[in-house]
Design an enzyme around this catalytic site. Structure first.
Site, PDB file in Angstrom:
ATOM      1  N   GLU A 283       0.816  -1.216   0.000  1.00  0.00           N
ATOM      2  CA  GLU A 283       0.000   0.000   0.000  1.00  0.00           C
ATOM      3  C   GLU A 283       0.847   1.263   0.000  1.00  0.00           C
ATOM      4  OE1 GLU A 283      -3.241   0.132  -0.552  1.00  0.00           O
ATOM      5  OE2 GLU A 283      -3.017  -2.021  -0.825  1.00  0.00           O
TER       6      GLU A 283
ATOM      7  N   GLU B  24       4.615   2.338   4.211  1.00  0.00           N
ATOM      8  CA  GLU B  24       3.312   1.708   3.988  1.00  0.00           C
ATOM      9  C   GLU B  24       2.250   2.768   3.710  1.00  0.00           C
ATOM     10  OE1 GLU B  24       2.632  -2.101   6.373  1.00  0.00           O
ATOM     11  OE2 GLU B  24       3.863  -0.914   7.752  1.00  0.00           O
TER      12      GLU B  24
ATOM     13  N   GLY C 176       0.576   2.188   7.604  1.00  0.00           N
ATOM     14  CA  GLY C 176      -0.387   1.860   6.559  1.00  0.00           C
ATOM     15  C   GLY C 176      -1.431   2.938   6.342  1.00  0.00           C
TER      16      GLY C 176
ATOM     17  N   ARG D 295      -0.775  13.881  19.231  1.00  0.00           N
ATOM     18  CA  ARG D 295      -1.839  12.918  19.559  1.00  0.00           C
ATOM     19  C   ARG D 295      -3.160  13.661  19.693  1.00  0.00           C
ATOM     20  NH1 ARG D 295       0.031  11.887  25.904  1.00  0.00           N
ATOM     21  NH2 ARG D 295      -0.957  13.768  26.747  1.00  0.00           N
TER      22      ARG D 295
ATOM     23  N   ASN E 119      -6.495  13.977  22.130  1.00  0.00           N
ATOM     24  CA  ASN E 119      -7.038  13.648  23.442  1.00  0.00           C
ATOM     25  C   ASN E 119      -8.318  12.850  23.266  1.00  0.00           C
ATOM     26  OD1 ASN E 119      -8.687  14.027  25.935  1.00  0.00           O
ATOM     27  ND2 ASN E 119      -6.871  15.164  26.596  1.00  0.00           N
ATOM     28  N   SER E 120      -8.337  11.644  23.807  1.00  0.00           N
ATOM     29  CA  SER E 120      -9.462  10.740  23.557  1.00  0.00           C
ATOM     30  C   SER E 120     -10.748  11.208  24.249  1.00  0.00           C
ATOM     31  CB  SER E 120      -9.111   9.327  24.025  1.00  0.00           C
ATOM     32  OG  SER E 120      -8.815   9.321  25.404  1.00  0.00           O
TER      33      SER E 120
END
Length: 344
Positions: free
Chosen positions: A205, A221, A238, A317, A319-320
């Protein structure tokens, strides 16, 4: 006339029925060739300077081979082979790295990149797109689109199949050069003009465009767009993406530093410094608002991602809980402010 050239190459290629070049293969292109070689070629071809693509006959190829025997044995041997050709031959001479004016010149510069003789952004590729005809890349080589239907019929009448692999301006790199020390799982996903450094693996890919590439070693990838160069030891997960100058990045040169990781389905629209990590699924554009955290996870300030371009040792990142984009570093708040002001 000067005996110095920027580049020279002896090629064999394909023309359509009107005599227009569709593509050119250069087995051994040279950058900054020796003065003796340039003088010998100039004498035989009557070359008087400038950037030129000179079509030659097989007899001329033999004469050039004889002239270069005591000058460059490798090029002399190549010309001896070219003298056996049933396809059109060309000598392309570049006095300097100027804007492109012909299809053979365009193919020479793409070869210089894929032969690792020049790095992305190291060559003047101005005017390349109009000089690369849109071609059917087939099991019988390059075919002019206006001649394709007839060629397909001719093949069928002989009980053969003319398979069309793609219709594009750029061929796949591996039909022209396979650089040493690389793995490419699907060769159709690396275009001629890509620079693939030793130790690079391009998985199924992965994709590498022309004038982009990798220093190697590294794992690709995801997508390396035109103009993007990936530093050594960096991995692209990927489905991840790098925004090139042809895909919305404007004039910003996007690059990936050494030892970076761009997670699966993530993406960048800013250049990354060394040892940066972008969390899977997070796409960062230049205008993305980023909460900058210090080594104690305290908020230092909210900045635009472009303010962090090229800075080392960053983790991007999301923050969830809040959904905010955060950037964590191992630096103190004081060090961070100093780095930001120095960057500005």
């Amino acid at each position: 006339m000067s005996t110095t050239l920027f580049s020279i190459a002896f090629g064999v290629g394909t023309q359509n029925r009107q005599g227009n070049w569709l593509e050119v293969f250069y087995a051994q292109p040279l950058l900054n060739p020796a003065a003796e070689l340039v003088a010998a070629v100039s004498d035989k071809l009557g070359y008087n300077g400038g950037n030129q693509a000179i079509t030659i006959t097989t007899n001329q190829a033999s004469e050039l081979a004889a002239a270069l025997k005591g000058v460059d044995s490798a090029q002399a041997a190549l010309l001896t082979r070219l003298a056996e050709s049933t396809k059109p031959l060309v000598v392309t001479l570049l006095a300097d790295d100027a804007a492109l004016t012909s299809t053979p010149e365009a193919y020479l510069k793409l070869h210089l990149l894929s032969h690792r003789l020049a790095k992305p952004h190291g060559l003047n590729l101005t005017g390349i797109f109009p000089l690369l005809p849109n071609v059917a890349w087939t099991s019988q080589g390059a075919v002019d689109l206006g001649e394709l239907a007839e060629r397909q019929l001719e093949a069928r009448l002989k009980g053969e199949l003319l398979e069309v692999f793609s219709v594009d301006k750029f061929p796949k790199m591996t039909d022209y050069v396979v650089p040493a020390g690389v793995r490419i799982a699907d060769s159709a996903r690396v275009r001629l003009g890509a620079y693939i450094g030793e130790g690079t693996t391009v998985m199924h890919e992965g994709f590498v465009n022309f004038n982009g590439g990798t220093a190697g070693p590294g794992m690709i990838e995801g997508r390396v767009s035109a103009g993007v160069f990936v530093g050594k030891g960096s991995d692209l997960g990927g489905g991840c993406s790098t925004m090139g100058t042809l895909s919305g990045g404007g004039n910003i040169v996007i690059s990936v530093g050494e030892g970076c990781l761009i997670g699966a389905n993530a993406g960048i629209g800013i250049p990354l410094g060394d040892r940066n990590t972008v969390e899977s699924g997070l796409y960062i554009t230049a205008g993305t608002k980023v909460a900058l955290l210090d080594d104690q996870n305290n908020l230092v300030k909210v900045v635009k991602a472009r303010d962090l371009a090229g800075q080392p040792d960053l983790l991007f990142r999301r923050n969830s809980q809040s959904g905010a984009v955060e950037c964590k570093t191992n630096k103190t708040a004081i060090e961070l402010n100093e780095a930001l002001h120095a960057h500005n």
